[in-house]
Design a protein around this motif. Structure first.
Motif, mmCIF file in Angstrom:
data_model
loop_
_atom_site.group_PDB
_atom_site.id
_atom_site.type_symbol
_atom_site.label_atom_id
_atom_site.label_comp_id
_atom_site.label_asym_id
_atom_site.label_seq_id
_atom_site.Cartn_x
_atom_site.Cartn_y
_atom_site.Cartn_z
ATOM 1 N N TYR A 124 0.538 -1.293 -0.020
ATOM 2 C CA TYR A 124 0.007 -0.023 0.025
ATOM 3 C C TYR A 124 0.748 1.338 0.067
ATOM 4 C CZ TYR A 124 -3.783 -3.145 0.944
ATOM 5 O OH TYR A 124 -4.616 -4.350 1.020
ATOM 6 N N GLY A 125 2.202 1.402 0.112
ATOM 7 C CA GLY A 125 3.001 2.302 0.271
ATOM 8 C C GLY A 125 2.999 3.257 1.347
ATOM 9 N N ARG A 126 2.503 2.512 2.287
ATOM 10 C CA ARG A 126 2.366 3.226 3.846
ATOM 11 C C ARG A 126 2.320 2.449 4.986
ATOM 12 N NH1 ARG A 126 -2.396 2.603 2.392
ATOM 13 N NH2 ARG A 126 -4.419 2.885 3.831
ATOM 14 N N PRO A 127 2.940 2.560 5.993
ATOM 15 C CA PRO A 127 2.885 1.803 7.143
ATOM 16 C C PRO A 127 1.414 1.583 7.649
ATOM 17 C CG PRO A 127 4.141 3.693 7.802
ATOM 18 C CD PRO A 127 3.683 4.046 6.280
ATOM 19 N N PHE A 128 1.184 0.276 8.151
ATOM 20 C CA PHE A 128 0.151 -0.007 8.876
ATOM 21 C C PHE A 128 0.113 0.990 10.400
ATOM 22 C CE2 PHE A 128 -2.748 -2.577 11.622
ATOM 23 C CZ PHE A 128 -3.716 -2.505 10.967
ATOM 24 N N ASP A 129 -1.032 1.573 10.495
ATOM 25 C CA ASP A 129 -1.387 2.023 11.801
ATOM 26 C C ASP A 129 -1.413 0.996 12.893
ATOM 27 O OD1 ASP A 129 -1.902 3.728 14.207
ATOM 28 O OD2 ASP A 129 -3.793 4.635 13.315
ATOM 29 N N ILE A 130 -0.614 0.737 13.615
ATOM 30 C CA ILE A 130 -0.529 -0.508 14.636
ATOM 31 C C ILE A 130 -1.288 -0.184 15.955
ATOM 32 C CG2 ILE A 130 1.638 -1.336 13.792
ATOM 33 C CD1 ILE A 130 3.030 -0.238 16.471
#
Length: 135
Positions: A87-93
């Protein structure tokens, strides 16, 4: 085994390493087998922690796979996760919560009683995310 050039181009664009194996036989692909094993272990741990019934194993596996893709580096020695690669962005953990915990998801307007002073949420138990509405 024929693989379309369009499919190969998509894999290359996404940075996906394509390793061929016999159909329905992931045991020939060590990386795939290790991933399946890790997701299975995660789902078993979550099931025991939440005291989950056997009927939610599919949700456990889906949530375990989400946790795996959101937290584990995609390749050894790299820092990007599978989610970042896709997705080109980190996952909001902050979205990762214990499976089986108390949850209070928002209820749509048509799913609650009319009036201003009614609850806008319904209590429940967290069993993972659906792809379209969140809980």
């Amino acid at each position: 085994m024929n693989v379309s050039k369009r499919f190969e181009a998509r894999l290359a664009k996404d940075g996906t390493h394509h390793e061929r194996s016999a159909p329905f036989w992931q045991h020939q692909n060590g990386r795939s087998e290790a991933g399946i094993d890790r997701v299975g272990i995660r789902s078993n741990v979550m099931a025991r922690h939440a005291n989950a019934p056997a009927g939610v194993w599919d949700r456990l596996w889906n949530y375990a796979a989400l946790c795996e893709n959101a937290t584990k580096p995609y390749e050894t020695g790299k820092t990007k996760t599978a989610h970042e690669v896709r997705y080109g962005r980190p996952f909001d953990i902050r979205k990762l919560v214990p499976f089986g915990c108390y949850a209070v998801p928002h209820a749509k307007k048509d799913q609650r009683r009319p009036g201003k002073l009614v609850d806008h949420a319904k209590p429940g138990i967290f069993v993972g995310y659906c792809h379209s509405e969140g809980f």
